[in-house]
Design a protein around this motif. Sequence first.
Motif, PDB file in Angstrom:
ATOM      1  N   VAL A 104       0.942  -1.440  -0.042  1.00 44.78           N
ATOM      2  CA  VAL A 104      -0.072  -0.082   0.047  1.00 44.78           C
ATOM      3  C   VAL A 104       0.868   1.190  -0.080  1.00 44.78           C
ATOM      4  CG1 VAL A 104      -1.848   1.293   1.461  1.00 44.78           C
ATOM      5  CG2 VAL A 104      -2.132  -1.021   0.960  1.00 44.78           C
ATOM      6  N   PRO A 105       1.955   1.377   0.826  1.00 42.12           N
ATOM      7  CA  PRO A 105       2.803   2.772   0.698  1.00 42.12           C
ATOM      8  C   PRO A 105       3.609   2.870  -0.792  1.00 42.12           C
ATOM      9  CG  PRO A 105       3.144   1.251   2.907  1.00 42.12           C
ATOM     10  CD  PRO A 105       2.230   0.566   2.076  1.00 42.12           C
ATOM     11  N   LEU A 106       3.887   1.428  -1.188  1.00 44.78           N
ATOM     12  CA  LEU A 106       4.856   1.678  -2.352  1.00 44.78           C
ATOM     13  C   LEU A 106       3.876   2.179  -3.556  1.00 44.78           C
ATOM     14  CD1 LEU A 106       7.064   1.533  -4.107  1.00 44.78           C
ATOM     15  CD2 LEU A 106       6.859  -0.954  -4.058  1.00 44.78           C
ATOM     16  N   ALA A 107       2.483   1.598  -3.351  1.00 42.49           N
ATOM     17  CA  ALA A 107       1.397   1.913  -4.493  1.00 42.49           C
ATOM     18  C   ALA A 107       1.130   3.640  -4.412  1.00 42.49           C
ATOM     19  CB  ALA A 107       0.149   1.252  -4.314  1.00 42.49           C
ATOM     20  N   ALA A 108       0.908   4.455  -3.346  1.00 42.21           N
ATOM     21  CA  ALA A 108       0.877   5.538  -2.871  1.00 42.21           C
ATOM     22  C   ALA A 108       2.123   6.300  -3.464  1.00 42.21           C
ATOM     23  CB  ALA A 108       0.559   5.810  -1.405  1.00 42.21           C
ATOM     24  N   ALA A 109       3.378   5.854  -3.442  1.00 40.40           N
ATOM     25  CA  ALA A 109       4.622   6.481  -3.763  1.00 40.40           C
ATOM     26  C   ALA A 109       4.530   6.335  -5.203  1.00 40.40           C
ATOM     27  CB  ALA A 109       5.706   5.894  -2.958  1.00 40.40           C
ATOM     28  N   LEU A 110       4.099   5.380  -5.872  1.00 46.29           N
ATOM     29  CA  LEU A 110       4.231   5.151  -7.345  1.00 46.29           C
ATOM     30  C   LEU A 110       3.100   6.018  -7.863  1.00 46.29           C
ATOM     31  CD1 LEU A 110       4.481   1.296  -7.548  1.00 46.29           C
ATOM     32  CD2 LEU A 110       6.230   3.225  -8.338  1.00 46.29           C
ATOM     33  N   LEU A 111       1.967   6.174  -7.284  1.00 44.61           N
ATOM     34  CA  LEU A 111       1.191   7.238  -7.742  1.00 44.61           C
ATOM     35  C   LEU A 111       1.589   8.612  -7.779  1.00 44.61           C
ATOM     36  CD1 LEU A 111      -1.804   7.624  -8.965  1.00 44.61           C
ATOM     37  CD2 LEU A 111      -2.559   7.720  -6.464  1.00 44.61           C
ATOM     38  N   VAL A 112       1.837   9.146  -6.658  1.00 39.42           N
ATOM     39  CA  VAL A 112       2.609  10.472  -6.628  1.00 39.42           C
ATOM     40  C   VAL A 112       3.754  10.532  -7.657  1.00 39.42           C
ATOM     41  CG1 VAL A 112       3.830  12.092  -4.889  1.00 39.42           C
ATOM     42  CG2 VAL A 112       1.573  10.656  -3.952  1.00 39.42           C
ATOM     43  N   ALA A 113       4.500   9.757  -7.562  1.00 39.33           N
ATOM     44  CA  ALA A 113       5.810   9.559  -8.379  1.00 39.33           C
ATOM     45  C   ALA A 113       5.407   9.987  -9.994  1.00 39.33           C
ATOM     46  CB  ALA A 113       6.757   8.862  -8.319  1.00 39.33           C
ATOM     47  N   SER A 114       4.491   9.072 -10.191  1.00 39.24           N
ATOM     48  CA  SER A 114       3.903   9.112 -11.536  1.00 39.24           C
ATOM     49  C   SER A 114       3.421  10.471 -12.048  1.00 39.24           C
ATOM     50  CB  SER A 114       3.258   7.989 -12.030  1.00 39.24           C
ATOM     51  OG  SER A 114       2.032   7.980 -11.202  1.00 39.24           O
ATOM     52  N   VAL A 115       2.387  10.953 -11.098  1.00 44.94           N
ATOM     53  CA  VAL A 115       1.699  12.164 -11.464  1.00 44.94           C
ATOM     54  C   VAL A 115       2.711  13.307 -11.618  1.00 44.94           C
ATOM     55  CG1 VAL A 115       0.148  14.026 -10.432  1.00 44.94           C
ATOM     56  CG2 VAL A 115      -0.419  11.431 -10.523  1.00 44.94           C
ATOM     57  N   LEU A 116       3.690  13.385 -10.447  1.00 44.80           N
ATOM     58  CA  LEU A 116       4.746  14.264 -10.609  1.00 44.80           C
ATOM     59  C   LEU A 116       5.770  14.447 -11.884  1.00 44.80           C
ATOM     60  CD1 LEU A 116       5.866  14.467  -6.658  1.00 44.80           C
ATOM     61  CD2 LEU A 116       4.426  16.226  -7.983  1.00 44.80           C
ATOM     62  N   TYR A 117       6.030  13.203 -12.206  1.00 46.02           N
ATOM     63  CA  TYR A 117       6.913  12.850 -13.359  1.00 46.02           C
ATOM     64  C   TYR A 117       5.937  13.388 -14.554  1.00 46.02           C
ATOM     65  CZ  TYR A 117      10.125  11.355 -16.789  1.00 46.02           C
ATOM     66  OH  TYR A 117      11.246  11.424 -17.783  1.00 46.02           O
ATOM     67  N   LEU A 118       4.588  13.231 -14.597  1.00 41.12           N
ATOM     68  CA  LEU A 118       3.974  13.505 -15.821  1.00 41.12           C
ATOM     69  C   LEU A 118       3.734  15.020 -15.711  1.00 41.12           C
ATOM     70  CD1 LEU A 118       1.751  12.966 -18.180  1.00 41.12           C
ATOM     71  CD2 LEU A 118       0.083  13.037 -16.444  1.00 41.12           C
ATOM     72  N   LEU A 119       3.635  15.723 -14.798  1.00 41.33           N
ATOM     73  CA  LEU A 119       3.733  17.154 -14.670  1.00 41.33           C
ATOM     74  C   LEU A 119       4.827  17.682 -15.110  1.00 41.33           C
ATOM     75  CD1 LEU A 119       1.718  17.810 -11.371  1.00 41.33           C
ATOM     76  CD2 LEU A 119       0.888  18.123 -13.814  1.00 41.33           C
ATOM     77  N   ARG A 120       6.238  16.963 -14.718  1.00 38.93           N
ATOM     78  CA  ARG A 120       7.538  17.602 -15.106  1.00 38.93           C
ATOM     79  C   ARG A 120       7.724  17.449 -16.524  1.00 38.93           C
ATOM     80  NH1 ARG A 120      13.034  15.046 -13.870  1.00 38.93           N
ATOM     81  NH2 ARG A 120      14.289  16.963 -14.158  1.00 38.93           N
ATOM     82  N   ILE A 121       7.492  16.276 -17.078  1.00 41.56           N
ATOM     83  CA  ILE A 121       7.784  15.993 -18.500  1.00 41.56           C
ATOM     84  C   ILE A 121       6.784  16.646 -19.356  1.00 41.56           C
ATOM     85  CG2 ILE A 121       6.422  14.090 -18.952  1.00 41.56           C
ATOM     86  CD1 ILE A 121       8.792  12.681 -20.147  1.00 41.56           C
ATOM     87  N   ARG A 122       5.729  17.446 -19.037  1.00 42.51           N
ATOM     88  CA  ARG A 122       4.566  17.962 -19.728  1.00 42.51           C
ATOM     89  C   ARG A 122       5.271  19.326 -20.110  1.00 42.51           C
ATOM     90  NH1 ARG A 122       1.097  15.491 -22.788  1.00 42.51           N
ATOM     91  NH2 ARG A 122      -0.280  16.706 -22.369  1.00 42.51           N
ATOM     92  N   ARG A 123       6.200  20.015 -19.309  1.00 42.38           N
ATOM     93  CA  ARG A 123       6.928  21.259 -19.557  1.00 42.38           C
ATOM     94  C   ARG A 123       7.607  21.399 -20.525  1.00 42.38           C
ATOM     95  NH1 ARG A 123       7.996  22.108 -13.331  1.00 42.38           N
ATOM     96  NH2 ARG A 123       5.975  21.800 -12.511  1.00 42.38           N
TER      97      ARG A 123
END
Length: 123
Positions: A104-123
């Motif tokens: 469960v904690p790894l899943a939460a970290a993966l969700l946050v990391a993937s959204v942050l990376y998506l926002l970063r790569i879109r710039r």
Amino acid sequence: MATQSTARPANLKLLHATVALQAAAVFVQSITAGLMMTVPYGHVLHSAGSYTLWVVTVVHVVVAVLAWRPGGGPAQPIWYAVGFLALITAQVYIGVFHLTALHVPLAAALLVASVLYLLRIRR
């Protein structure tokens, strides 16, 4: 025949789309995790989603390499893709062995990391 200047944006757009698909798949996994607790077939959806996410992450690695080498893009997305693949693979095994305290904690970290990376790569 496409020149490198026209190939690069196309490869980067494909990389952006792949990262967006990966982030969406991680989000869907959180939904299927909830379904797993409420409906009898929820575990089937969560299991199918986990393997789908793993395949999308492998595709992400391939697209990152293609955006870098022939496309002339940066190499940094490769490291993110490979790291995410390692974490998703660990997540699948942790889930198979029902280690919920880690899953469960790894899943939460993966969700946050993937959204942050998506926002970063879109710039």
